[in-house]
Motif scaffolding. Structure first.
Motif, mmCIF file in Angstrom:
data_model
loop_
_atom_site.group_PDB
_atom_site.id
_atom_site.type_symbol
_atom_site.label_atom_id
_atom_site.label_comp_id
_atom_site.label_asym_id
_atom_site.label_seq_id
_atom_site.Cartn_x
_atom_site.Cartn_y
_atom_site.Cartn_z
ATOM 1 N N GLN A 50 -11.973 -22.107 13.291
ATOM 2 C CA GLN A 50 -10.615 -22.619 13.504
ATOM 3 C C GLN A 50 -10.261 -22.636 14.986
ATOM 4 O O GLN A 50 -9.628 -23.570 15.479
ATOM 5 C CB GLN A 50 -9.605 -21.759 12.738
ATOM 6 C CG GLN A 50 -9.657 -21.911 11.233
ATOM 7 C CD GLN A 50 -8.975 -23.189 10.767
ATOM 8 O OE1 GLN A 50 -8.234 -23.802 11.519
ATOM 9 N NE2 GLN A 50 -9.244 -23.590 9.544
ATOM 10 N N MET A 51 -10.684 -21.592 15.681
ATOM 11 C CA MET A 51 -10.398 -21.512 17.115
ATOM 12 C C MET A 51 -11.122 -22.624 17.867
ATOM 13 O O MET A 51 -10.540 -23.322 18.710
ATOM 14 C CB MET A 51 -10.829 -20.144 17.661
ATOM 15 C CG MET A 51 -10.420 -19.896 19.098
ATOM 16 S SD MET A 51 -11.112 -18.379 19.765
ATOM 17 C CE MET A 51 -10.569 -17.176 18.571
ATOM 18 N N GLN A 52 -12.399 -22.823 17.556
ATOM 19 C CA GLN A 52 -13.179 -23.853 18.251
ATOM 20 C C GLN A 52 -12.651 -25.254 17.951
ATOM 21 O O GLN A 52 -12.681 -26.149 18.808
ATOM 22 C CB GLN A 52 -14.649 -23.755 17.844
ATOM 23 C CG GLN A 52 -15.335 -22.511 18.366
ATOM 24 C CD GLN A 52 -16.736 -22.344 17.826
ATOM 25 O OE1 GLN A 52 -17.168 -23.095 16.960
ATOM 26 N NE2 GLN A 52 -17.447 -21.349 18.314
ATOM 27 N N ALA A 53 -12.151 -25.454 16.732
ATOM 28 C CA ALA A 53 -11.688 -26.787 16.337
ATOM 29 C C ALA A 53 -10.348 -27.152 16.961
ATOM 30 O O ALA A 53 -10.096 -28.325 17.251
ATOM 31 C CB ALA A 53 -11.590 -26.862 14.804
ATOM 32 N N GLN A 54 -9.494 -26.160 17.178
ATOM 33 C CA GLN A 54 -8.114 -26.450 17.599
ATOM 34 C C GLN A 54 -7.819 -26.197 19.071
ATOM 35 O O GLN A 54 -6.860 -26.731 19.601
ATOM 36 C CB GLN A 54 -7.129 -25.616 16.752
ATOM 37 C CG GLN A 54 -7.201 -25.885 15.265
ATOM 38 C CD GLN A 54 -6.860 -27.327 14.928
ATOM 39 O OE1 GLN A 54 -6.037 -27.962 15.575
ATOM 40 N NE2 GLN A 54 -7.532 -27.869 13.888
ATOM 41 N N VAL A 55 -8.596 -25.349 19.723
ATOM 42 C CA VAL A 55 -8.340 -25.043 21.136
ATOM 43 C C VAL A 55 -9.128 -26.018 22.007
ATOM 44 O O VAL A 55 -10.357 -26.030 21.978
ATOM 45 C CB VAL A 55 -8.720 -23.582 21.470
ATOM 46 C CG1 VAL A 55 -8.469 -23.300 22.957
ATOM 47 C CG2 VAL A 55 -7.907 -22.625 20.611
ATOM 48 N N ALA A 112 -2.688 -18.715 4.877
ATOM 49 C CA ALA A 112 -3.339 -19.339 6.040
ATOM 50 C C ALA A 112 -3.815 -18.294 7.039
ATOM 51 O O ALA A 112 -3.878 -18.564 8.245
ATOM 52 C CB ALA A 112 -2.369 -20.312 6.713
ATOM 53 N N GLU A 113 -4.174 -17.107 6.553
ATOM 54 C CA GLU A 113 -4.583 -16.060 7.490
ATOM 55 C C GLU A 113 -5.890 -16.369 8.223
ATOM 56 O O GLU A 113 -6.205 -15.748 9.232
ATOM 57 C CB GLU A 113 -4.689 -14.710 6.759
ATOM 58 C CG GLU A 113 -5.670 -14.684 5.617
ATOM 59 C CD GLU A 113 -4.998 -15.037 4.286
ATOM 60 O OE1 GLU A 113 -3.976 -15.735 4.316
ATOM 61 O OE2 GLU A 113 -5.513 -14.605 3.250
ATOM 62 N N ASP A 114 -6.653 -17.358 7.716
ATOM 63 C CA ASP A 114 -7.898 -17.731 8.401
ATOM 64 C C ASP A 114 -7.645 -18.385 9.755
ATOM 65 O O ASP A 114 -8.576 -18.541 10.557
ATOM 66 C CB ASP A 114 -8.708 -18.699 7.532
ATOM 67 C CG ASP A 114 -9.298 -18.001 6.309
ATOM 68 O OD1 ASP A 114 -9.297 -16.751 6.279
ATOM 69 O OD2 ASP A 114 -9.745 -18.701 5.384
ATOM 70 N N THR A 115 -6.394 -18.809 9.981
ATOM 71 C CA THR A 115 -6.085 -19.470 11.265
ATOM 72 C C THR A 115 -5.628 -18.482 12.344
ATOM 73 O O THR A 115 -5.136 -18.905 13.393
ATOM 74 C CB THR A 115 -4.985 -20.541 11.057
ATOM 75 O OG1 THR A 115 -3.800 -19.892 10.549
ATOM 76 C CG2 THR A 115 -5.422 -21.610 10.079
#
Length: 257
Positions: free
Chosen positions: A184-189, A79-82
């Motif tokens: 991932q950052m835009q989707a979760q933050v 899961a290093e993409d996260t």
């Protein structure tokens, strides 16, 4: 031993009460400082702009370390993409406000305490009172408001530099996919829950750090040794207060979600 604890508790509650009265005097005299914005802008420059280099460097390296640690752990689960999401959440919710407040106490807080303490030791504050100028209005309130305004801005800059450091470490050095990093950052933050949570924390940290710095400086013993002790007390008390406040604010903000 029992008497020492009793005396310590009495001293703590006495100082706590004096701090509340001092804050009340600041609030009552705020209209005077707000009518003279140049005094506040100058203090924002002194406490904020002059701390920028320290804040930016610290944020950059904290972000790099976060990415390095996250990659080590997340790569075990594929899961290093996260990494981008993990680093951003850690920075904007916790590390950004807390580390910025601790750095503020060490850099700007000590400057405020020592400056006001030196004015006390050299009778400049007494001279103002003799000329019918209230030192609380002229000296304390602008410095307090400058710190309160500067703190959230510094925390946002710290987090931005941390995300840049995480991107440099994760994408450029460790080879994580750049598209996954940002998506991932835009989707979760979340802007309201995550970013505003950090801004609210840093605002309260700004009040606590600025209040303790000006309080210790204004009430120091008017000697060189007294100024030094007041400066040290300001840093120690601010650091402990920020950590306690962080727990209380985190519990409050998480309870509101």
């Amino acid at each position: 031993m029992g008497l020492e604890v009793l005396y310590s508790l009495r001293g703590f509650f006495g100082t706590f009460g004096a701090g509340q009265l001092f804050l009340l005097r600041i609030i009552v005299n705020m209209p005077y400082a707000l009518a003279r914005p140049r005094l506040i802008i100058r203090q924002v420059y002194v406490t904020g702009v002059q701390s920028l280099v320290v804040i930016m460097l610290a944020g950059f390296f904290v972000g790099m370390v976060l990415a390095l640690q996250a990659h080590l752990t997340l790569s075990r689960f594929g899961a290093e993409d996260t990494i981008g999401m993990v680093a951003a959440l850690g920075l904007v919710r916790e590390l950004g406000p807390v580390v910025t407040a601790l750095l503020f106490a060490g850099r700007a807080g000590t400057a405020l305490s020592s400056e006001i303490g030196l004015m006390r030791a050299t009778d400049q504050l007494s001279g103002m009172e003799m000329m019918a100028v209230d030192p609380i209005k002229r000296v304390v309130v602008p410095r307090f408001l400058g710190g309160v305004i500067a703190m959230p801005i510094l925390a946002v800059i710290f987090s931005a530099m941390g995300i840049f450091g995480a991107w440099l470490e994760g994408v450029i050095i460790l080879g994580v996919d750049e598209g996954a990093f940002w998506s991932q950052m835009q989707a979760q933050v979340d802007l309201r829950d995550d970013v505003m949570s950090g801004v609210i924390k840093s605002f309260f940290f700004g009040i606590a750090a600025s209040l303790l710095a000006v309080f210790e400086g204004y009430n120091c013993v008017p000697t060189a040794e007294g100024v030094g002790r007041a400066t040290t007390r300001g840093v120690v008390h601010t650091s402990l207060t920020v950590l306690v406040l962080n727990f209380m604010l985190t519990a409050w903000l998480l309870g509101g979600n």
